[in-house]
Scaffold this motif. Structure first.
Motif, short mmCIF file in Angstrom:
data_model
loop_
_atom_site.label_atom_id
_atom_site.label_comp_id
_atom_site.label_asym_id
_atom_site.label_seq_id
_atom_site.Cartn_x
_atom_site.Cartn_y
_atom_site.Cartn_z
N ALA A 1 -2.99 22.76 59.49
CA ALA A 1 -3.56 22.68 60.84
C ALA A 1 -3.15 21.37 61.52
O ALA A 1 -2.77 21.35 62.70
CB ALA A 1 -5.08 22.78 60.76
N VAL A 2 -3.21 20.27 60.77
CA VAL A 2 -2.81 18.97 61.32
C VAL A 2 -1.33 18.96 61.67
O VAL A 2 -0.93 18.48 62.74
CB VAL A 2 -3.14 17.83 60.31
N SER A 3 -0.51 19.50 60.77
CA SER A 3 0.93 19.52 61.04
C SER A 3 1.25 20.40 62.24
O SER A 3 2.18 20.12 63.00
CB SER A 3 1.69 20.00 59.80
N SER A 4 0.47 21.47 62.43
CA SER A 4 0.67 22.34 63.60
C SER A 4 0.36 21.58 64.89
O SER A 4 1.09 21.69 65.88
CB SER A 4 -0.21 23.58 63.50
N CYS A 5 -0.74 20.81 64.89
CA CYS A 5 -1.10 20.01 66.06
C CYS A 5 -0.01 18.98 66.38
O CYS A 5 0.36 18.78 67.54
CB CYS A 5 -2.44 19.31 65.85
N LEU A 6 0.50 18.34 65.34
CA LEU A 6 1.57 17.37 65.53
C LEU A 6 2.83 18.07 66.05
O LEU A 6 3.56 17.53 66.88
CB LEU A 6 1.88 16.65 64.22
N GLY A 7 3.03 19.29 65.55
CA GLY A 7 4.18 20.06 66.02
C GLY A 7 4.08 20.40 67.50
O GLY A 7 5.07 20.39 68.22
N VAL A 8 2.84 20.68 67.97
CA VAL A 8 2.62 20.97 69.39
C VAL A 8 2.99 19.75 70.24
O VAL A 8 3.70 19.85 71.24
CB VAL A 8 1.16 21.38 69.64
N LEU A 9 2.50 18.58 69.83
CA LEU A 9 2.80 17.35 70.57
C LEU A 9 4.30 17.04 70.55
O LEU A 9 4.88 16.66 71.57
CB LEU A 9 2.01 16.18 69.97
N PHE A 10 4.90 17.24 69.38
CA PHE A 10 6.34 17.02 69.23
C PHE A 10 7.11 17.98 70.14
O PHE A 10 8.07 17.59 70.81
CB PHE A 10 6.70 17.25 67.76
N GLY A 11 6.66 19.24 70.19
CA GLY A 11 7.31 20.23 71.03
C GLY A 11 7.19 19.91 72.51
O GLY A 11 8.16 20.02 73.27
N ILE A 12 5.98 19.50 72.93
CA ILE A 12 5.77 19.13 74.33
C ILE A 12 6.70 17.99 74.72
O ILE A 12 7.33 18.01 75.78
CB ILE A 12 4.30 18.74 74.57
N TYR A 13 6.79 17.00 73.83
CA TYR A 13 7.61 15.82 74.12
C TYR A 13 9.07 16.21 74.35
O TYR A 13 9.69 15.78 75.34
CB TYR A 13 7.51 14.84 72.95
N PHE A 14 9.61 17.04 73.49
CA PHE A 14 11.03 17.38 73.60
C PHE A 14 11.30 18.40 74.70
O PHE A 14 12.28 18.27 75.44
CB PHE A 14 11.56 17.89 72.26
N ILE A 15 10.45 19.40 74.81
CA ILE A 15 10.69 20.44 75.82
C ILE A 15 10.56 19.88 77.24
O ILE A 15 11.32 20.24 78.13
CB ILE A 15 9.73 21.63 75.59
N LEU A 16 9.61 18.95 77.44
CA LEU A 16 9.48 18.33 78.76
C LEU A 16 10.70 17.50 79.11
O LEU A 16 11.01 17.28 80.28
CB LEU A 16 8.22 17.47 78.83
N GLY A 17 11.40 17.02 78.10
CA GLY A 17 12.62 16.27 78.35
C GLY A 17 13.72 17.11 78.98
O GLY A 17 14.67 16.58 79.57
N LEU A 18 13.59 18.43 78.88
CA LEU A 18 14.60 19.34 79.43
C LEU A 18 14.33 19.72 80.88
O LEU A 18 15.17 20.37 81.51
CB LEU A 18 14.65 20.62 78.58
N VAL A 19 13.17 19.34 81.42
CA VAL A 19 12.75 19.79 82.75
C VAL A 19 13.80 19.52 83.83
O VAL A 19 14.12 20.40 84.64
CB VAL A 19 11.39 19.16 83.13
N PRO A 20 14.38 18.31 83.92
CA PRO A 20 15.31 18.03 85.03
C PRO A 20 16.73 18.52 84.80
O PRO A 20 17.60 18.24 85.62
CB PRO A 20 15.30 16.49 85.12
#
Length: 297
Positions: free
Chosen positions: A170-189
């Motif tokens: 569960a903890v690793s999944s939460c960290l994965g969500v934050l990690f995913g948000i960080y990288f995917i938002l980098g693709l926005v522009p």
């Protein structure tokens, strides 16, 4: 950097200045997307979906076992259908990549007050191969980010699993969500960077995209969350339409979804384009009180 209220104000001003044309262009994007969705649903052999889902998650999709039996009875026919499915998916994803790039260009020109035209929707066709490579690169990054979730899925959480392992996952999944948000938002522009720098390679576009979003990810999330009222309104309207037209054909429901999205879609995407422009201005040292000439509506 200009705050989100300023960006939304400029976006709303741009839409008002060019209205109703941006809404017609958005409606055209929705209609084309709906047609692609309809064509895909008609042409793709639906039976192949079950076997693909079963291969990814046999525990959670037990009905996929039926597809396995069908495959055992006629493997050539089943594999042929799968090949057709993948070919259609690839072709439609390429068309959508060009369409969404064109819409991003339109919204950026709209925000900059640079005479956006309906023809901007097709501006990606001369650059289609680079757009395809960009889409593949973005997909690869998203796939890498999704690996923690696939790991959790494949581990088959069941009642026999210890509490410590469950908590760890569960903890690793939460960290994965934050990690995913960080990288995917980098693709926005990425699309905007590609439009402003057509000579750049795909890797250079991705690098510039991540550099522009450095320190701006949470601000961007705030911008998206500020549209939550529009999302809720569109969702309620869509729910009411689906209840009233419960027996309507699939294509009609897709069109209704697009019509509901007109409430926020042009405003949202013009604001996202404005966020990109604000990041550029911040890097160039332009103040909020002195916007560039092409941004003034």
């Amino acid at each position: 950097m200009k705050d989100n209220r300023y960006i939304k104000k400029q976006a709303k001003s741009a839409l008002s200045h060019h209205s109703p044309k941006p809404y017609y262009v958005t409606a055209a994007v929705m209609l084309i997307s709906a047609c692609i969705s309809l064509i895909t649903s008609v042409l793709i052999p639906q039976g192949t979906l079950a076997i693909e889902e079963y291969a990814l998650a046999p525990v959670f999709i037990p009905q996929g076992a039926l597809a396995i039996e069908q495959y055992a009875l006629a493997p050539k026919a089943f594999l042929g259908a799968a090949a057709v499915r993948y070919s259609i998916n690839i072709a439609t994803s390429w068309i959508m990549a060009v369409l969404m790039y064109g819409f991003a260009v339109y919204c950026l020109k709209l925000y900059r007050n640079r005479s956006p035209e309906f023809s901007d929707l097709g501006s990606g066709f001369p650059r289609i191969w680079k757009l395809i490579l960009l889409q593949i690169a973005e997909g690869a990054i998203s796939g890498i980010v999704a690996l923690p979730f696939l790991a959790v899925l494949l581990l088959n959480l069941d009642a026999a699993m210890s509490a410590n392992v469950a908590i760890l996952l569960a903890v690793s999944s939460c960290l994965g969500v934050l990690f995913g948000i960080y990288f995917i938002l980098g693709l926005v522009p990425a699309h905007y960077v590609f439009y402003d720098n057509p000579e750049m390679s795909v890797l250079a576009v991705l690098g510039e995209s991540f550099r522009l979003m450095k320190g701006g990810r949470w601000r961007f999330l705030g911008l998206i969350l500020s549209f939550i009222g529009y999302f809720a309104l569109a969702g309620i309207l869509l729910l009411l339409l689906f209840v009233i037209l419960a027996d309507a054909p699939y294509f009609v429901k897709v069109l209704l979804s697009g019509a509901a999205a007109l409430i926020y879609y042009p405003y949202l995407h013009t604001s996202v384009a404005g966020f990109y422009q604000a990041r550029l201005d911040a890097r160039a040292g332009l103040s909020q009180n002195n916007p560039p000439e092409d941004e003034t509506i």
